[in-house]
Every structure is written in C-alpha cells, then in structure tokens.
Design a protein around this motif. Structure first.
Motif, short mmCIF file in Angstrom:
data_model
loop_
_atom_site.label_atom_id
_atom_site.label_comp_id
_atom_site.label_asym_id
_atom_site.label_seq_id
_atom_site.Cartn_x
_atom_site.Cartn_y
_atom_site.Cartn_z
N GLN A 87 0.84 -1.19 0.00
CA GLN A 87 0.00 0.00 0.00
C GLN A 87 0.88 1.25 0.00
O GLN A 87 1.57 1.52 0.98
N LYS A 89 2.10 5.28 -0.01
CA LYS A 89 1.75 6.41 0.85
C LYS A 89 1.07 7.54 0.08
O LYS A 89 0.62 8.52 0.69
N GLU A 91 -1.43 9.97 -1.47
CA GLU A 91 -2.72 10.35 -0.88
C GLU A 91 -3.90 9.77 -1.64
O GLU A 91 -4.90 9.35 -1.03
N ARG A 94 -4.40 6.18 -0.65
CA ARG A 94 -4.81 6.10 0.75
C ARG A 94 -6.29 6.46 0.90
O ARG A 94 -7.02 5.84 1.67
N GLN A 98 -9.28 4.04 2.19
CA GLN A 98 -10.09 4.45 3.34
C GLN A 98 -11.58 4.39 3.02
O GLN A 98 -12.40 4.04 3.87
#
Length: 232
Positions: A87, A89, A91, A94, A98
């Motif tokens: 995964q 980093k 954005e 992410r 989420q």
C-alpha cells in the motif's frame, strides 16, 4: 470488428494528454476506469451467481482501478475482499483504501487462504506500464491465479504479461490466461494472445483524440461504460 490496439508508449502518452489538454484529473480517469471494471464484472458474473469477489491490488494505477471497482461492486450487492500487500503512501491511494474501510470491506493478508471462499477474482496487480521481473509477494499470487479454477477478470492486462509480446515464456505467469479481460481506453497488443472474453471500457475519448492515436471508439450503448468486443 476487432479494434485497433494501443502500444505501451502510446498508452502512456495518451494518459498524459488526457490529463493535460484533455483536462481530466487522475482521480477522474481512475474513477471511470474502476467503474468500467465493475460493470464488466457485473456482466460476467451477476451477484446472484455468487457475491464474493477477491480483488488482487497492485501498488500503482492498475491497483487504484481495482480499489474503485471494489467500492462500486459493494454498492451493487457484492461482497468484495481486498488483497493489497504493498500500500503506497500516495494520498490518492490512501483515500481510495479508506473509502473501502469506511464501508467495512475487509482486507486480507493471505491471498491463497481467501481463495476457498471466493466466487470470482479481479486481477488489478499490473497494467500497461509493467515490465521486468515480478517481485514478491506477487509471484505466488500470479501462480495462484494461473492454477485456480475460480474465474478471473484481468484489468487492462493479465498480470506478468508484456503489453507488446503477451504472456511470459517462463516465471510465475507462464500459462496464465484469465477467463476475461477488460482493456481500458483501448485494447493493447497483448490481446493477440488472449483467449477469453474481452471487454473495452473507459468511455471518455473524444473523436479527435481517437483519430490522433488511430483508435476506434467502441459502440457503447445507453448507460454502459463497457462493451464486449471480439478478441481477434
């Protein structure tokens, strides 16, 4: 009618042009691509045929398409599970991950163990920019995809395949030819070696851009973001 193909260098150039003069953001293109993947899966395997979908997600844009597809599939009534071992980093990725956690979509760390409770698999590990050696932990995953009797939909390319020359002669992807493939924007030259059902998705090309890159816009119908096309 078989559609004209788009090589790796041209595909990269087209992506850059879509995000410059085409005025698309990466988020938009990924959302449209992932929506196309989800619609192809729906046509191949409606949720009443078995709702459990295992999605193998790579660390790049191809993986992002798989994450978007998972969100749409959940809303269609499927039960997706995500295998996402690397995964990044970044954005964007992410946020996509989420969104799935907020829907309580499970993530698994053991791809092989999850196969026993899966009805269909989406391979969104590597896309058109893949080249070189398959690195851990993906060799064992691609071997499992090759050996499994569970049907697989590959996103843009069967993972480990070379975009220009098709399946590898050796290594974990040898003998891997998934049940279905969705080509995003346009088919890639590797379709010459592909033997399953073939869809095209990514309904965002203008006629001018299609002409510039010598591509065919497939005959999308109504609300559809995908169309099934001949392999050869």
């Amino acid at each position: 009618m078989a559609l004209r193909t788009l090589g790796a260098k041209a595909a990269a150039a087209l992506d850059q042009e879509l995000m410059s003069t085409g005025a698309f953001s990466l988020d938009q293109l990924m959302e449209l691509a992932g929506l196309s993947v989800s619609q192809a899966l729906f046509k191949l395997h409606p949720p009443n045929n078995g709702p459990r979908i295992l999605i193998a997600v790579g660390p790049g844009n191809n993986g992002g398409d798989g994450l978007v597809a998972a969100r749409h599939l959940w809303h269609y009534g499927y039960k997706p599970t995500i295998y996402y071992p690397k995964q990044p980093k970044n954005e964007l990725y992410r946020r996509l991950a989420q969104q799935l956690r907020d829907l309580r979509i499970p993530f698994t760390e053991d791809f092989s163990a999850q196969l026993s409770s899966t009805d269909y698999i989406i391979d969104s590990i590597f896309g058109f920019s893949f080249s070189g050696e398959v690195r851990e932990p993906f060799p064992s995953v691609i071997t499992a995809l090759c050996d499994s009797k569970i049907p697989v939909l590959a996103v843009d390319a069967p993972s480990s395949w070379n975009i220009e020359t098709g399946p590898p002669d050796e290594g974990p992807g040898k003998g891997y030819n998934p049940d279905a493939l969705i080509s995003l924007t346009a088919p890639k030259p590797l379709v010459k070696w592909f033997e399953g059902r073939h869809f095209v998705g990514g309904r965002f090309l203008t006629k001018d851009m299609a002409e510039k890159y010598e591509l065919d816009i497939p005959p999308y119908e109504g609300l559809d973001q995908v169309v099934e096309v001949p392999v050869k």
